[in-house]
Each structure stands twice: as structure tokens, then as C-alpha cells.
Design a protein around this motif. Structure first.
Motif, short mmCIF file in Angstrom:
data_model
loop_
_atom_site.label_atom_id
_atom_site.label_comp_id
_atom_site.label_asym_id
_atom_site.label_seq_id
_atom_site.Cartn_x
_atom_site.Cartn_y
_atom_site.Cartn_z
N UNK A 10 23.21 -26.79 -42.15
CA UNK A 10 23.49 -27.68 -41.02
C UNK A 10 24.87 -28.33 -41.17
N UNK A 11 25.20 -28.80 -42.37
CA UNK A 11 26.49 -29.42 -42.60
C UNK A 11 27.62 -28.44 -42.29
N UNK A 12 27.45 -27.19 -42.72
CA UNK A 12 28.47 -26.17 -42.48
C UNK A 12 28.69 -25.95 -40.99
N UNK A 13 27.60 -25.83 -40.23
CA UNK A 13 27.73 -25.58 -38.79
C UNK A 13 28.39 -26.76 -38.10
N UNK A 14 27.97 -27.97 -38.42
CA UNK A 14 28.57 -29.16 -37.80
C UNK A 14 30.04 -29.26 -38.17
N UNK A 15 30.38 -29.05 -39.45
CA UNK A 15 31.77 -29.16 -39.89
C UNK A 15 32.66 -28.14 -39.19
N UNK A 16 32.12 -26.98 -38.87
CA UNK A 16 32.92 -25.93 -38.22
C UNK A 16 33.37 -26.33 -36.83
N UNK A 17 32.72 -27.34 -36.24
CA UNK A 17 33.03 -27.74 -34.87
C UNK A 17 34.05 -28.87 -34.80
N UNK A 18 34.60 -29.26 -35.94
CA UNK A 18 35.60 -30.30 -35.98
C UNK A 18 36.84 -29.79 -36.71
N UNK A 19 38.02 -30.29 -36.34
CA UNK A 19 39.24 -29.80 -36.99
C UNK A 19 39.40 -30.25 -38.42
N UNK A 20 38.66 -31.24 -38.86
CA UNK A 20 38.79 -31.70 -40.25
C UNK A 20 37.45 -32.20 -40.76
N UNK A 21 37.32 -32.22 -42.08
CA UNK A 21 36.10 -32.76 -42.70
C UNK A 21 35.97 -34.26 -42.45
N UNK A 22 37.10 -34.93 -42.25
CA UNK A 22 37.06 -36.37 -41.99
C UNK A 22 36.30 -36.65 -40.68
N UNK A 23 36.64 -35.89 -39.63
CA UNK A 23 35.97 -36.08 -38.34
C UNK A 23 34.50 -35.66 -38.42
N UNK A 24 34.24 -34.56 -39.11
CA UNK A 24 32.85 -34.11 -39.26
C UNK A 24 32.04 -35.15 -40.03
N UNK A 25 32.66 -35.77 -41.03
CA UNK A 25 31.97 -36.78 -41.83
C UNK A 25 31.57 -37.97 -40.97
N UNK A 26 32.44 -38.35 -40.03
CA UNK A 26 32.11 -39.45 -39.12
C UNK A 26 30.91 -39.10 -38.27
N UNK A 27 30.83 -37.86 -37.83
CA UNK A 27 29.70 -37.43 -37.02
C UNK A 27 28.41 -37.45 -37.83
N UNK A 28 28.46 -37.03 -39.06
CA UNK A 28 27.27 -36.92 -39.90
C UNK A 28 26.98 -38.21 -40.69
N UNK A 29 27.88 -39.18 -40.59
CA UNK A 29 27.71 -40.46 -41.30
C UNK A 29 27.65 -40.26 -42.83
N UNK A 30 28.55 -39.40 -43.31
CA UNK A 30 28.69 -39.19 -44.76
C UNK A 30 30.18 -39.22 -45.08
N UNK A 31 30.52 -38.97 -46.33
CA UNK A 31 31.93 -38.92 -46.72
C UNK A 31 32.45 -37.49 -46.61
#
Length: 308
Positions: A10-31
Motif C-alpha cells: 500500500x505504501x508503494x502504491x500511494x508513494x507512486x502517486x506523488x512526486x516525492x516521498x515528502x508529499x506521500x508522507x504527508x498523505x500517509x501521516x508518516x515520515x
């Protein structure tokens, strides 16, 4: 065979939809580091590199893109089925997703009436990106487009008309354009998602804007509109989104010329999701609101444009 690690998937799929891990982290509420670690777990399990090396801004490898193309619909379906289960067991809740612009300019001024009349409904909101519904889970979406989103039933709400508007502050600083042709001498504000709006309006006005006319592009209609309110330039206001600002004088309509665009606002519900009472209540309410506004460019009483 060792079971596939589900959370890294799930983390991989969500991260793939954002240009950076920083933005994906905000979506997932993690670092960002937590995302990186989860993807390394998945890479170790698969024995392949999913992302090329780099800093926070990473790119999928060819195999990574192939894998996310395979997994994305599966993860989305799991999320949708989970949302259906939760929603079916919480009939008095309603989660709505819409654009920042629609929420600020159309929904919020009317929302108090709905909340007062339906105090038993637990209401929550998500702000969606103009290009995607995949990263949100909601009962109902308000979406701008042509009504043809796979996986959703679309009910037409209202069609936009566009006309140039600006603030009195801008007129005081730059003067008021006396003719449509004079717009070429002013700062024209636009959204990156609606790059053809000025061309459509100028065609209706029977003019050609100068090729070197200064255009300032924003990452969304809401920002372009706010820039017009702040006196930064001239924007194309949408008929049903600017009534309050025209009435109180914070925006001025420059010419009695408007153009209708093909896209419209639609109420969207995921296909196969039972319409629990709160959804039906909201649909009836928003229908009444649209029908009562003569400037809305009403398309019909929530015309059903997609199959159930």
C-alpha cells in the motif's frame, strides 16, 4: 512461499502517486524515512529495484512502473471495499471530496443550512486534486469535467459560464480595460488545469488576444481566483462561483460577455456503493440549492449520466 508484505504494498502504491516521498508522507501521516524503509522491505521481498536512487525526489524504475500499474487497481479496490463496509455500517456519516475552489466559493456559503437541517449526519471533507480521485476515499465527490469517470456514477449539477473579472484594487492600480481587445495589455490569470479558457472566451468575444499578452499560471483555479481578489490581475470567473464577490463588490465583471464551456460540475458516487440515507439526503439538498440559483447554468435535476 513467504507471504507478501501488505503494508509495504500500500505504501508503494500511494508513494507512486506523488512526486516525492515528502508529499506521500504527508498523505500517509508518516515520515519520508518510514516510506523509504517500507519500500526497501518490498524491494528485498521482490529482489528488484522499484525506485532509482536519489534524494527525496525519486523516480520509479521500469519494473517499478510495471509493478504499480499491476497493483494500483487492486489496492484501490481493497480500499473501496473497505470504505463500503465501513460506510454501510455508519449510515449517518457523509464524507465529501471536492476541489478547494468549489468548497470555498460555492459549498461553504451554503453549508450551514445543511448542517442545521441535518444535525444527525456526521459530515467530513477532503480537498481533492483536479486530476485525480484515486488518492481519496469518500461517499460523494463533486467533480468538474465531462462526467465520464470510470468506476463512478455521475449526476450533472451545473455548467459554467466564464467572464473576465478583477478587483477594484487592480482597477485602481492598472486602470480598467475599456474593450475586450485591451485585455492584451493587462495581467491575465489562469489555472494550469484550464489553459484554454481564455482562448474560449476571446473566441466568444470575437477578438484575438495578443500572443505576447502576459499570462500568470497557477496550480489550480482557486489560486488564480484568489489572486484576482487580491488585485494581482484579471481572471475568468465562473458564473456560479462568484455571485457573492460580485454582490459585495470585491470583484467587478468587466464586460457583459460570457462563454459557456463544455465541462460542468458533477456529483459522483462510486459504482456499486449503496446509497445510504445520508447520500440521498445530500443529493436532494444540493439539487435544491442548484435549482434555486438562476445563474448556475443548471443542466437538470441531477441527471444520471453514468450507468449504475
Amino acid at each position: 512461499m513467504v507471504p507478501v508484505p501488505l503494508n509495504p504494498l500500500r505504501v508503494f502504491v500511494v508513494a507512486s502517486r506523488f512526486p516525492s516521498f515528502v508529499e506521500a508522507a504527508q498523505k500517509l501521516h508518516v515520515t519520508p524515512g518510514a516510506i523509504s524503509r517500507q519500500i526497501k522491505v518490498l524491494e528485498a521481498y521482490l529482489g528488484v529495484e522499484l525506485y532509482s536512487s536519489g534524494a527525496n525526489r525519486k523516480e520509479l524504475t521500469r519494473l517499478g512502473q510495471t509493478y504499480v500499474d499491476m497493483l494500483g487497481p487492486c489496492i484501490d479496490e481493497i480500499e473501496n471495499q473497505n470504505a463500503k463496509f465501513l460506510n454501510n455500517n455508519k449510515a449517518d456519516s457523509l464524507r465529501l471530496a471536492c476541489s478547494n475552489h468549489f468548497m470555498r466559493q460555492w459549498l461553504l456559503p451554503r453549508l450551514g443550512e445543511f448542517l442545521d437541517a441535518h444535525s444527525a449526519i456526521e459530515f467530513s471533507f477532503d480537498v481533492m486534486k483536479p486530476t485525480s480521485m484515486a488518492d481519496l476515499r469518500a461517499d460523494v465527490w463533486i467533480r468538474y469535467g465531462l462526467g465520464d469517470w470510470p468506476g463512478y456514477k455521475s449526476f450533472s449539477l451545473m455548467r459554467s459560464t466564464l467572464t473576465p473579472v478583477c478587483s477594484p484594487r487592480y482597477i485602481a492600480s492598472h486602470g480598467r480595460p475599456e474593450t475586450p481587445e485591451a485585455l492584451s495589455e493587462h495581467v491575465l490569470l489562469q489555472s494550469e488545469f484550464r489553459p484554454d479558457d481564455w482562448t474560449a472566451w476571446s473566441k466568444t468575444a470575437g477578438i484575438d488576444l495578443a500572443p505576447d499578452a502576459r499570462r500568470v499560471t497557477f496550480a489550480g483555479t482557486y489560486l488564480a481566483y484568489q489572486a484576482a481578489l487580491m488585485g494581482s490581475g484579471i481572471a475568468l470567473g465562473r458564473s456560479h462561483m462568484m455571485d457573492h464577490d460580485l454582490a459585495n463588490g470585491t470583484l467587478v465583471e468587466l464586460f457583459p460577455i460570457s462563454t459557456e464551456v463544455e465541462a460542468a460540475f458533477y456529483l459522483c458516487i462510486p459504482t456499486g456503493m449503496p446509497e445510504k440515507p445520508s447520500i440521498i439526503t445530500f443529493r436532494k439538498w444540493i439539487d435544491r440549492q442548484v435549482q434555486s440559483n438562476p445563474r448556475s447554468g443548471v443542466l437538470g435535476t441531477l441527471d444520471h449520466t453514468q450507468g449504475m
